[in-house]
Design a protein around this motif. Structure first.
Motif, PDB file in Angstrom:
ATOM      1  N   GLU A  60      -1.377   8.736  11.763  1.00 54.16           N
ATOM      2  CA  GLU A  60      -2.415   8.121  10.924  1.00 54.16           C
ATOM      3  C   GLU A  60      -2.200   6.622  10.759  1.00 54.16           C
ATOM      4  OE1 GLU A  60      -5.180   9.307   9.213  1.00 54.16           O
ATOM      5  OE2 GLU A  60      -5.012  11.181  10.343  1.00 54.16           O
ATOM      6  N   LEU A  61      -0.935   6.231  10.626  1.00 54.95           N
ATOM      7  CA  LEU A  61      -0.625   4.815  10.380  1.00 54.95           C
ATOM      8  C   LEU A  61      -0.296   4.064  11.659  1.00 54.95           C
ATOM      9  CD1 LEU A  61       1.531   5.240   7.136  1.00 54.95           C
ATOM     10  CD2 LEU A  61      -0.909   4.743   7.324  1.00 54.95           C
ATOM     11  N   GLU A  70       0.826  -1.204   0.000  1.00 53.35           N
ATOM     12  CA  GLU A  70       0.000   0.000   0.000  1.00 53.35           C
ATOM     13  C   GLU A  70       0.863   1.258   0.000  1.00 53.35           C
ATOM     14  OE1 GLU A  70      -3.837   1.734   0.101  1.00 53.35           O
ATOM     15  OE2 GLU A  70      -3.472  -0.411   0.395  1.00 53.35           O
ATOM     16  N   TYR A  94       0.566   5.161   0.955  1.00 50.63           N
ATOM     17  CA  TYR A  94      -0.273   6.102   1.688  1.00 50.63           C
ATOM     18  C   TYR A  94       0.154   7.523   1.321  1.00 50.63           C
ATOM     19  CZ  TYR A  94      -0.939   1.852   4.450  1.00 50.63           C
ATOM     20  OH  TYR A  94      -1.187   0.566   4.844  1.00 50.63           O
TER      21      TYR A  94
END
Length: 206
Positions: free
Chosen positions: A22-23, A3, A5
Motif C-alpha cells: 500500500e505504501l 502521517e 497509516y
C-alpha cells in the motif's frame, strides 16, 4: 506532520506485506505495531490491525523542524541524520556553533529536549534521538572518559577510595560501565537527586 497509516487484514501475517504494498516501500523504511481488534456488533470476529509510520517521513519532519528552529534563531544550520533501527544520530553544523551549543552545552541539550518532545507528539513509537553540534558532545564524552580512566588508575595505584562530584545519570552510567574494564575497581552511587555522586572503590581480589 508525520502521517500514521492504519491498515487491517484477516490474519496478522498479511499485515506487513499489505503495508509495504500500500505504501510502496520496504520493511526497513517502516516503524510499525500490530494488534488484534474485534469487529462486528452481533457476530464478533477477529481482525488484525497495523499502525505504520514511514522512516523517511520521520527524517523529513526532523529536518523541517530544525530548519524552522534555526530560522527563529537567525542561524544557517546544516543537518546530518544517521539512522540505525530506532536510533537517530543528528549532527548540526553552523558558522556559529557556539550559539547552538550554548554555555556548557545547555542550548544544545534544550534543542534535543524540544525535538524529542515534538517527535513524540507526532509518532506513537519508541524512537531514541541523540543530537550533537559539530561533534561537541562526542568530544566532551571522550574527554570525560579519559579523565575518569585516570582517576580509576589512581585508585588502583593508591588503593584509596575516591568520591566524585555530583553528576547526572548519564555520566554516572558511563563511569559504572568504565569500571567493569578495571581490575580491583568497583563503583557505587550515593545520595539523592542532583546531589547523587559516585565513589570509585578499591576492592581486593577474593
Amino acid at each position: 506532520m508525520i502521517e500514521k497509516y492504519v491498515l487491517e487484514a484477516k490474519t496478522e501475517e498479511e499485515l506487513l506485506p499489505l503495508a509495504m504494498e500500500e505504501l510502496n516501500t520496504s520493511e526497513s523504511n517502516l516503524y510499525y505495531q500490530t494488534k488484534e481488534v474485534q469487529s462486528g456488533k452481533l457476530f464478533k470476529s477477529k481482525k488484525y490491525q497495523i499502525e505504520v509510520y514511514k522512516k523517511d517521513e520521520v527524517i523529513q519532519y526532523i529536518k523541517n523542524y530544525i530548519q524552522e528552529l534555526s530560522q527563529k534563531m537567525d542561524l544557517q544550520v546544516q543537518t546530518e541524520i544517521r539512522v540505525e533501527d530506532t536510533n537517530f544520530q543528528i549532527q548540526l553544523y553552523s558558522e556559529n556553533n557556539a550559539i547552538l551549543i550554548g554555555k556548557e552545552g545547555r542550548t544544545m541539550n534544550a534543542i534535543q529536549t524540544i525535538l524529542k518532545q515534538a517527535v513524540q507528539n507526532q509518532i506513537d513509537y519508541p524512537l531514541h534521538i541523540h543530537l550533537d553540534v559539530s561533534n561537541y558532545r562526542a568530544k566532551q564524552e571522550h574527554n570525560f572518559e579519559y579523565e575518569m580512566k585516570k582517576l580509576m588508575k589512581e585508585v588502583q595505584r593508591t588503593k584509596i577510595d575516591m568520591k566524585l562530584e555530583p553528576m547526572n545519570s548519564y555520566q554516572r552510567r558511563m563511569i559504572h560501565n568504565l569500571a567493569t574494564k578495571f581490575t580491583n575497581i568497583t563503583t557505587f552511587s550515593t545520595g539523592e537527586g542532583k546531589e547523587r555522586y559516585i565513589t570509585i572503590h578499591y576492592e581486593e581480589e577474593k
